[in-house]
Design a protein around this motif. Structure first.
Motif, mmCIF file in Angstrom:
data_model
loop_
_atom_site.group_PDB
_atom_site.id
_atom_site.type_symbol
_atom_site.label_atom_id
_atom_site.label_comp_id
_atom_site.label_asym_id
_atom_site.label_seq_id
_atom_site.Cartn_x
_atom_site.Cartn_y
_atom_site.Cartn_z
ATOM 1 N N GLY A 154 0.815 -1.216 0.000
ATOM 2 C CA GLY A 154 0.000 0.000 0.000
ATOM 3 C C GLY A 154 0.844 1.260 0.000
ATOM 4 O O GLY A 154 0.552 2.223 -0.719
ATOM 5 N N LEU A 155 1.908 1.269 0.804
ATOM 6 C CA LEU A 155 2.801 2.427 0.830
ATOM 7 C C LEU A 155 3.520 2.613 -0.498
ATOM 8 O O LEU A 155 3.719 3.747 -0.952
ATOM 9 C CB LEU A 155 3.814 2.295 1.974
ATOM 10 N N ASP A 156 3.884 1.515 -1.147
ATOM 11 C CA ASP A 156 4.532 1.600 -2.459
ATOM 12 C C ASP A 156 3.567 2.174 -3.490
ATOM 13 O O ASP A 156 3.941 3.049 -4.287
ATOM 14 C CB ASP A 156 5.046 0.220 -2.891
ATOM 15 N N HIS A 157 2.313 1.705 -3.471
ATOM 16 C CA HIS A 157 1.302 2.258 -4.395
ATOM 17 C C HIS A 157 1.068 3.744 -4.105
ATOM 18 O O HIS A 157 0.930 4.551 -5.036
ATOM 19 C CB HIS A 157 -0.007 1.481 -4.298
ATOM 20 N N MET A 158 1.019 4.073 -2.820
ATOM 21 C CA MET A 158 0.809 5.468 -2.441
ATOM 22 C C MET A 158 1.966 6.334 -2.932
ATOM 23 O O MET A 158 1.752 7.435 -3.443
ATOM 24 C CB MET A 158 0.675 5.581 -0.919
ATOM 25 N N GLN B 296 3.935 10.504 -6.519
ATOM 26 C CA GLN B 296 4.918 10.951 -7.510
ATOM 27 C C GLN B 296 4.218 11.411 -8.779
ATOM 28 O O GLN B 296 4.602 12.412 -9.381
ATOM 29 C CB GLN B 296 5.878 9.825 -7.859
ATOM 30 N N GLY B 297 3.210 10.676 -9.180
ATOM 31 C CA GLY B 297 2.477 11.008 -10.396
ATOM 32 C C GLY B 297 1.707 12.313 -10.303
ATOM 33 O O GLY B 297 1.395 12.931 -11.326
ATOM 34 N N LEU B 298 1.411 12.750 -9.092
ATOM 35 C CA LEU B 298 0.667 14.002 -8.911
ATOM 36 C C LEU B 298 1.565 15.236 -8.958
ATOM 37 O O LEU B 298 1.069 16.359 -8.976
ATOM 38 C CB LEU B 298 -0.086 13.979 -7.581
ATOM 39 N N GLY B 299 2.874 15.027 -8.972
ATOM 40 C CA GLY B 299 3.802 16.161 -9.028
ATOM 41 C C GLY B 299 3.703 17.019 -7.777
ATOM 42 O O GLY B 299 3.773 16.524 -6.658
ATOM 43 N N LEU B 300 3.517 18.320 -7.970
ATOM 44 C CA LEU B 300 3.454 19.264 -6.857
ATOM 45 C C LEU B 300 2.323 18.917 -5.889
ATOM 46 O O LEU B 300 2.486 19.020 -4.673
ATOM 47 C CB LEU B 300 3.290 20.692 -7.385
#
Length: 177
Positions: A33-37, A42-46
């Motif tokens: 779960g932490l890895d997915h989070m 990261q994909g959300l950027g800022l």
């Protein structure tokens, strides 16, 4: 009366032990779960940085757990320096808000608890006599969120001294990130 003074600490300890037991029991699911989070943030950027910083900020309020876990996740997700900057800003701003709210809303209650307890009162009184000790207390591995509230009960500790010592001690977050 003595036990009553330690109820907040016992509640924090119960939450911490429950969280630890859940992680131990479901460690595979937790780490997945932490890895997915991490990947999601990261994909959300800022916005991912703002979201993770906000979560760290929230865990500076007692009795919320996962403060250290989120700081480590911040380093894992955004790297050492970006993770440190996010964690530093979130932890310092959270400490200031918790201290200010605790001092204004919980001061009488906290003073009452301190008067009933022996050990906690001694720590706060020692800091009142030697504010430089606050820096060492902030470096020590005491529960960060509990100390934010507890230190607000000191009538002689100024916000300026509290913020300065906390800010100077927070580079210890580099170890977590």
């Amino acid at each position: 009366a003595w036990l009553q003074a330690y109820v907040p600490l016992l509640i924090w300890r119960g939450i911490s032990l429950s969280s630890t037991a859940l992680v131990i029991t479901f460690h595979t699911q937790v780490f997945i779960g932490l890895d997915h989070m991490s990947t999601y943030l990261q994909g959300l950027g800022l916005w991912g940085k703002v979201m993770l910083g906000s979560l760290i900020f929230l865990t500076t309020f007692p009795p919320l757990p996962l403060y250290s876990t989120l700081i480590m996740l911040c380093g894992f997700t955004f790297g050492l320096w970006q993770g440190f900057i996010i964690s530093y800003i979130a932890a310092l701003s959270g400490a200031i808000v918790v201290f200010t709210l605790s001092r204004s809303l919980l001061r009488e209650w906290m003073v009452g608890l301190l008067n009933k307890s022996g050990g906690l009162k001694k720590v706060v009184r020692a800091i009142e006599k030697q504010p430089k000790l606050l820096f060492l207390v902030r470096l020590a591995p005491y529960p960060y969120n509990l100390m934010n509230t507890l230190l607000a009960s000191s009538p002689t500790l100024t916000l300026r001294t509290y913020v300065t010592c906390t800010a100077l001690a927070l580079p210890k977050l580099l170890i977590h990130t």
